[in-house]
Each structure stands twice: as structure tokens, then as C-alpha cells.
Design an enzyme around this catalytic site. Sequence first.
Site, PDB file in Angstrom:
ATOM      1  N   GLU A 190     -15.690  24.778  37.287  1.00 54.31           N
ATOM      2  CA  GLU A 190     -16.828  25.623  36.925  1.00 54.31           C
ATOM      3  C   GLU A 190     -18.177  25.149  37.482  1.00 54.31           C
ATOM      4  OE1 GLU A 190     -17.243  28.491  34.847  1.00 54.31           O
ATOM      5  OE2 GLU A 190     -19.325  28.264  35.452  1.00 54.31           O
ATOM      6  N   ASP A 192     -15.948  30.241  36.388  1.00 56.42           N
ATOM      7  CA  ASP A 192     -14.552  30.450  35.987  1.00 56.42           C
ATOM      8  C   ASP A 192     -14.315  31.860  35.461  1.00 56.42           C
ATOM      9  OD1 ASP A 192     -13.591  27.988  36.653  1.00 56.42           O
ATOM     10  OD2 ASP A 192     -13.839  27.112  34.669  1.00 56.42           O
ATOM     11  N   GLN A 201      -9.120  27.949  33.358  1.00 52.40           N
ATOM     12  CA  GLN A 201      -9.919  29.062  32.830  1.00 52.40           C
ATOM     13  C   GLN A 201     -10.028  30.297  33.724  1.00 52.40           C
ATOM     14  OE1 GLN A 201     -14.415  30.078  31.207  1.00 52.40           O
ATOM     15  NE2 GLN A 201     -13.930  27.954  31.541  1.00 52.40           N
ATOM     16  N   GLY A 245     -36.318  40.086  36.426  1.00 45.85           N
ATOM     17  CA  GLY A 245     -36.597  41.435  36.919  1.00 45.85           C
ATOM     18  C   GLY A 245     -38.085  41.684  37.079  1.00 45.85           C
ATOM     19  N   GLY A 246     -38.459  42.941  37.159  1.00 44.91           N
ATOM     20  CA  GLY A 246     -39.841  43.304  37.427  1.00 44.91           C
ATOM     21  C   GLY A 246     -40.721  43.344  36.183  1.00 44.91           C
TER      22      GLY A 246
HETATM   23  N1  COA Z   1       6.610  23.686  38.150  1.00 48.34           N
HETATM   24  C1  COA Z   1       6.446  22.672  38.998  1.00 48.34           C
HETATM   25  N2  COA Z   1       5.275  22.335  39.523  1.00 48.34           N
HETATM   26  C2  COA Z   1       4.199  23.051  39.152  1.00 48.34           C
HETATM   27  C3  COA Z   1       4.297  24.125  38.245  1.00 48.34           C
HETATM   28  C4  COA Z   1       5.556  24.439  37.739  1.00 48.34           C
HETATM   29  N3  COA Z   1       5.743  25.425  36.882  1.00 48.34           N
HETATM   30  N4  COA Z   1       3.069  24.633  38.069  1.00 48.34           N
HETATM   31  C5  COA Z   1       2.232  23.919  38.814  1.00 48.34           C
HETATM   32  N5  COA Z   1       2.905  22.962  39.483  1.00 48.34           N
HETATM   33  C6  COA Z   1       2.405  21.985  40.417  1.00 48.34           C
HETATM   34  C7  COA Z   1       1.872  22.627  41.685  1.00 48.34           C
HETATM   35  O1  COA Z   1       2.929  22.942  42.545  1.00 48.34           O
HETATM   36  C8  COA Z   1       0.956  21.547  42.199  1.00 48.34           C
HETATM   37  O2  COA Z   1       1.730  20.547  42.832  1.00 48.34           O
HETATM   38  P1  COA Z   1       1.481  19.994  44.343  1.00 48.34           P
HETATM   39  O3  COA Z   1       0.043  19.613  44.413  1.00 48.34           O
HETATM   40  O4  COA Z   1       2.410  18.844  44.426  1.00 48.34           O
HETATM   41  O5  COA Z   1       1.793  21.052  45.292  1.00 48.34           O
HETATM   42  C9  COA Z   1       0.431  20.934  40.899  1.00 48.34           C
HETATM   43  O6  COA Z   1       1.291  21.337  39.857  1.00 48.34           O
HETATM   44  C10 COA Z   1      -0.912  21.388  40.335  1.00 48.34           C
HETATM   45  O7  COA Z   1      -1.667  22.012  41.130  1.00 48.34           O
HETATM   46  P2  COA Z   1      -3.250  21.916  41.162  1.00 48.34           P
HETATM   47  O8  COA Z   1      -3.722  23.307  41.195  1.00 48.34           O
HETATM   48  O9  COA Z   1      -3.616  21.035  42.303  1.00 48.34           O
HETATM   49  O10 COA Z   1      -3.739  21.243  39.786  1.00 48.34           O
HETATM   50  P3  COA Z   1      -4.901  20.185  39.548  1.00 48.34           P
HETATM   51  O11 COA Z   1      -4.893  19.925  38.096  1.00 48.34           O
HETATM   52  O12 COA Z   1      -4.807  18.989  40.419  1.00 48.34           O
HETATM   53  O13 COA Z   1      -6.255  20.949  39.967  1.00 48.34           O
HETATM   54  C11 COA Z   1      -7.891  22.708  39.834  1.00 48.34           C
HETATM   55  C12 COA Z   1      -6.862  21.866  39.098  1.00 48.34           C
HETATM   56  C13 COA Z   1      -8.430  23.729  38.879  1.00 48.34           C
HETATM   57  C14 COA Z   1      -9.047  21.827  40.319  1.00 48.34           C
HETATM   58  C15 COA Z   1      -7.229  23.385  41.050  1.00 48.34           C
HETATM   59  O14 COA Z   1      -6.099  24.077  40.606  1.00 48.34           O
HETATM   60  C16 COA Z   1      -8.138  24.361  41.782  1.00 48.34           C
HETATM   61  O15 COA Z   1      -9.037  23.965  42.528  1.00 48.34           O
HETATM   62  N6  COA Z   1      -7.908  25.660  41.615  1.00 48.34           N
HETATM   63  C17 COA Z   1      -8.609  26.715  42.310  1.00 48.34           C
HETATM   64  C18 COA Z   1      -9.984  26.919  41.779  1.00 48.34           C
HETATM   65  C19 COA Z   1     -10.016  27.194  40.306  1.00 48.34           C
HETATM   66  O16 COA Z   1      -9.408  28.111  39.819  1.00 48.34           O
HETATM   67  N7  COA Z   1     -10.822  26.389  39.604  1.00 48.34           N
HETATM   68  C20 COA Z   1     -11.197  26.665  38.264  1.00 48.34           C
HETATM   69  C21 COA Z   1     -10.232  26.268  37.285  1.00 48.34           C
HETATM   70  S1  COA Z   1     -10.797  26.856  35.743  1.00 48.34           S
END
Ligand code: COA
Length: 494
Positions: free
Chosen positions: A207, A236, A85, A315-316
Site C-alpha cells: 500500500e 490496495d 488486500q 477543488g475551486g
Molecule cells: N500453493 C502453493 N504455492 C502458493 C499458493 C498455493 N496455493 N499460493 C501462493 N503460492 C506461492 C506462489 O507461487 C509464490 O511462490 P514463488 O515465489 O515460489 O513463485 C508465493 O506463494 C507467494 O507469492 P508472493 O506474491 O511473492 O507473496 P509475498 O508474500 O512474498 O509478497 C506481495 C506479497 C503483496 C508483496 C506480492 O504478492 C505483490 O507484490 N503483489 C502484487 C502487488 C499487490 O497486490 N500488492 C498489495 C498487496 S495488498
Amino acid sequence: MPASAGTNGERQEIKMAVRKKTKSSKAKGKPKSRAASKKVVKLKAKKPAKTTANGNGLPKPSSRPYGQAGRALDGLRILDFTHVQSGPTCTQLLAYMGADVIKVERPGAGDITRGQLRDVPNADSLYFTMLNGSKRSITIDSKHPKGMDILNRLIKTCDVLVENFAPGALDRMGLTWDYIHKHNPRMIVASVKGFGPGPYEDCKVYENVAQCAGGSASTTGFREGPPLITGAQIGDSGTGLHLALGIMAALYQRNRTGRGQKVLCAMQDGVLNLARVKLRDQQRIEKGPLTEYSQYGEGVPFGKAVPRAGNDSGGGQPGWIVKCKGWENDPDAYLYFITQAPVWNEICDVIGEPTWKTDPEYATPKARLPKLKAIFARIEQFTMTMTKFEAMELFNKHDIPCGPILSMKEIAEEQSLRATGTVVEVDHPVRGKYLTVGNPIKLSDSPADVRRSPLLGEHTEEILSKVLGYNGSQIAEIKASGAITAPKKEEKAA
Ligand code: COA
């Protein structure tokens, strides 16, 4: 439609009546008696409200070249590596304003939200479709050598890379800041992370974690209950909005320097920014009680940290949520009411307590603070005699600030939000028609470009050929390599 909400037509009439406050009542500055006020509540057919030619409250785009020059961000190309998101909120907004947003997704899988909270079998979910409108989708396996070749070309041709992977994920793909900047010194690299540098910088964040870590949850809810999460996605979507602003600032600076820069928005910081009035109160509480909190009037001592304050106004001007007619069956038959000091006399007259205007126990804001609970109880006694829309009309005739609690159903059906393009219906080839939120930021020379979300990989070939210049045989070779197609399912062992 809840019983108390009235028909769409009735509500439209009420709104128009509110907009067209009679000049006479304002000019004389004299409040009407309760009986007279109640009379006004009767619904009458009103002339349609005047709107601008394009119906969005803005001047028409100029007929001169600058008013006909497309959308604000035409010519801006974004490499969109976002998912879920926060990041998608940012890039969708930029797409609405005209940027060419190229969403890179993993072949065969795509953004995980495509399949989350599905309401139509095998169709992209509303979670995905409402956050990825007006974008193009290309599938690329970033861990495949040919996939990296494509990404390198995209890096050279795009202005901004936006990502919200977990900390370190972009670096693990080989796309470090140094690498990107070497290949395209003008590139702006914009990231959302859960936390900024510090003890939690490596943590994944969603979030609600951000709402807790940013100070929102500890200050939301009722004093007697646990911390609460708000329905608005301030962690988010809120951080996505912050990121969009950071990108715009970096683009503006690039005009002068020719150099891209890194933009980082931590969700904890974004939430805290939106909860800043509570950090204000934290500093005030060290100097004495927070007198506008109901807790003060109730004689409950304050602790060391800002408490949860229920529906107290931040607020106030003290405010509270009061019941309206039909509250027993309609969970949204409520009104937010603000006892704004400049209209205290009007409030007293309308609710039928004219003596409160001069009674020293009620006449000043200071005198009222310890009695807010009782005052709102009296106001509620009055508002329970009318629907929230009738109350809205009545109080606004006297310039008394208040607002009906609108359900999502009422918002989805609200015609004025459709007319301004804030709620938009789009058509999707798999799921059919759905509602989405258009651009809440209105620009007079740049009408919002709100289109349906792309299917997974819908624009892969188009981008490879038209944006990156690959020819037919090169595309066939890329396809055969597996860099843009889903990995073949392994045959099940017999
Ligand atoms: N091709 C190949 N690999 C891909 C890819 C693509 N096109 N797109 C994503 N990936 C891989 C990444 O390289 C990563 O792999 P790695 O961990 O082996 O390096 C993996 O997919 C996914 O990454 P990740 O971001 O860790 O996903 P997740 O589902 O485990 O975590 C979140 C999701 C949201 C918790 C995390 O991305 C996060 O903390 N993000 C930052 C904060 C944020 O935006 N949070 C709110 C989300 S609404």
C-alpha cells in the site's frame, strides 16, 4: 462517545433537522441573524425521516421477473487467487454482487492475513475477515501435480481468474496467460501488480509504496512536514476497485466476442488516477502560482513541483478544517468548512461578519484568496462555540457545505450506515460477531449478499464434489496425496 459528539439519539435528530431544511428559509433566501441561527441549534424531537421500504434509499426491486432474478452477478464464477488486500477487495465486491468466488489458498497456511494483527487468539483476524466475506475457501497446493489437476478443472469452469501475486509468481506455477487461454478461451485473467511495464515492473509493492509512487504522498501533509500516507487504502483497496471495473468491462466485451482478455491494474496507476487533481496542479504551476493554496496567501513562493497543501480543498472552492467545541479533549472535534462562493453572503451573516458581504476586501472570491487564513480563523472562532454536529446543522440550514470529522468509533455506531447496509454485523463461528463494510455500491434489483468470511478450506470438499464433479474415492485419493492438506510437520530431531 466523545463529549462533543452527543448521544446517538441527539445526532439522529440533528441529521433529520439538516435533511428537512425549512422551506421558508430556503425560499426567502434570507440568511438568519446569528442570534436567530443559534436559537435553531436547540435540539427538538423531529419526526422520523422518510426512507424507502428497504431502507437503502433505492426503489423496491420490481415484482416482475427482472426484479426477482437474484443478484446482479449470479452465475458468474471467479477463481480467486488473491491475498492480502488489493485483490481480495476486488473479489469481495464481486461476491457481494452475487458472484461465486472460490478463494484458493495454500493448505495449512492460507492467506497470510488470516494470522496478521490478530485481536482474538486463534481466530481469523479482522484484516482477513473484513476482506473475504461472502467467498468460499478451497485449499490447493498449486505446486503439487494433483493440485494442478484441480486447478485445471477450475480454470475450465470459471469465468474470471483474479490474482495479485508478486510479478512472475503465476507464471512460475505454470499458469501463464497462453496456458490459461488455451484451456479456457473465455477466461478473463485479472491481475493487480505494483507497477506496470517499466523500470519497476518486477518489484513487490505494498500500500504505502504505491501511495508514494503514485504521487499521493508527495502532495499529502503540511508544507513544513514530511510527505504523508493517507489512512484510506487508495493503493490496495483503490486498485482493487479499479480491477473490478476492468473485469466488468471485459465481461461485457466477452458477450460480443466470446473471448476472454487480460486485465491489468498497476497500483501506481490506480493511485495516480485518484490523485489526478494534483497532476492538474502540476501543469498549472508551470503557468503561475496556485492561488487557492494557503501558501499563496501567506506569500510563500512555489517551487517547481506541486507542494503539500495541508487541509486546503483540492477543488475551486477554498476549504479548511476548523476546531469545534471540545477540541481540547476530543481529537475529532473538528469540522471541514467550505467557503463556497455562491453562499458567501450566508456565511458572513451566520458567523457574524455581515460587512464582509459588501467590503471589497472580502466580497469577491479573488479578493478573499490572499486572506483565507484569517477568514478561516474567524470562522473557527465561531465554530468553537458549538459541537461539530451543531455546526453541521446550523450551516446546512443555510446551504453552506461542511462536514463533521467523524471518528471510526462514531462511524461504527452510526445507525444510518447500518440501515443502508454500508456497515454490517456478521457472525463468525470462531471469532463471534464483527463489523464489516458492506457494499458501498447500491443496486436496486440486486441487494448486497454480505456473509462472513470462510474458514481455511471450509468448502474444499464441497467444491471438489459439487463444482468439479470428483467422486468420493477420487476425493479420498486427492486427500491422501497431500495436494489439499497441510504438509505434515517434520518430527523434531531428538
Ligand atoms: N500453493 C502453493 N504455492 C502458493 C499458493 C498455493 N496455493 N499460493 C501462493 N503460492 C506461492 C506462489 O507461487 C509464490 O511462490 P514463488 O515465489 O515460489 O513463485 C508465493 O506463494 C507467494 O507469492 P508472493 O506474491 O511473492 O507473496 P509475498 O508474500 O512474498 O509478497 C506481495 C506479497 C503483496 C508483496 C506480492 O504478492 C505483490 O507484490 N503483489 C502484487 C502487488 C499487490 O497486490 N500488492 C498489495 C498487496 S495488498
